[in-house]
Design a protein around this motif. Sequence first.
Motif, PDB file in Angstrom:
ATOM      1  N   GLU A  48     -33.435   5.904  14.027  1.00 16.19           N
ATOM      2  CA  GLU A  48     -32.975   5.936  15.427  1.00 16.19           C
ATOM      3  C   GLU A  48     -33.559   4.764  16.213  1.00 16.19           C
ATOM      4  N   THR A  63     -26.597   5.846  14.949  1.00 17.87           N
ATOM      5  CA  THR A  63     -27.912   6.475  15.006  1.00 17.87           C
ATOM      6  C   THR A  63     -27.791   7.943  14.581  1.00 17.87           C
ATOM      7  N   SER A  65     -28.649  10.500  16.229  1.00 16.93           N
ATOM      8  CA  SER A  65     -28.146  11.284  17.359  1.00 16.93           C
ATOM      9  C   SER A  65     -26.633  11.154  17.493  1.00 16.93           C
TER      10      SER A  65
END
Length: 279
Positions: A48, A63, A65
């Motif tokens: 990340e 990423t 996320s």
Amino acid sequence: MTGVTKEETRPKDSRAIARKGRSRRSRSFLVQYGPAILIIIAAIGLWELIIRVAHVPEYLIPTPSEVAADMKSDWPVLEPALLVTVREILLGFVISAAAGVGLAVVLHLSGTMRRAFYPILIGSQTIPIVVLAPILVILFGYGILPKLIIVALICFFPIVVNGIDGLRSVDDDLIRMMRTLHGTRWSIFKRVEFPAALPSIFSGMRIAATFAAIGAVFGEWSGSNQGLGYVMLAATPNLLTARIFAAIVFLTVVALGLFGLVSLLERIFVPWAPRGSKQ
């Protein structure tokens, strides 16, 4: 005298024993899997951080996320594909386990069959499954059958080889003892050889469990209009990289779940099998 009876103290003792058991299992879990979990968390955090600091575009490498957000937003697309792939993996694995154990038993019981087919079995592994997948699609169409065959072929070999090795590695003293007790060939196999080979058979199944998802994806790439493999193919020209990573995450979870299921079955049916180091 306090007036407390044994019946009143017994539930408290049971609860205390249960708490100690749960605490012991928790400590054992952390000792065994804690380092791996920490490494995975650190790797995800580093992933990340590097992507955000380097400003890498999402269509190149998303990423974690962004992958998690895509798993949520694309769930209507991923869910039916996941169910299709899980069905292919489970059915193909069951077929390979049944066929692999059966063939291992036949080759063990018949020396002639073993000498005839074992070299062919070894030689068959030199043929890449990837090149067989399109041929199976041509022969059997775009349904589930070619995927099941591919999964079974990939998972089949480690189960057969480990099964044969386990059956042939039984202690000779045990077999001689059974013969002195006038044990028949079937009774020796049933009471000595097959139980002793079960740890090796389950070891082969655990190896095969990690390959099952690969077989399903190969089959879907060769010819399919559903499944996680098809989702990955369809997402590639559209640069939906986060969706591809989401599919990879689901495939990893399915493979780990199948590996855990095989390990659980081994603990249930083969409680005498060694569990590794206690350190």
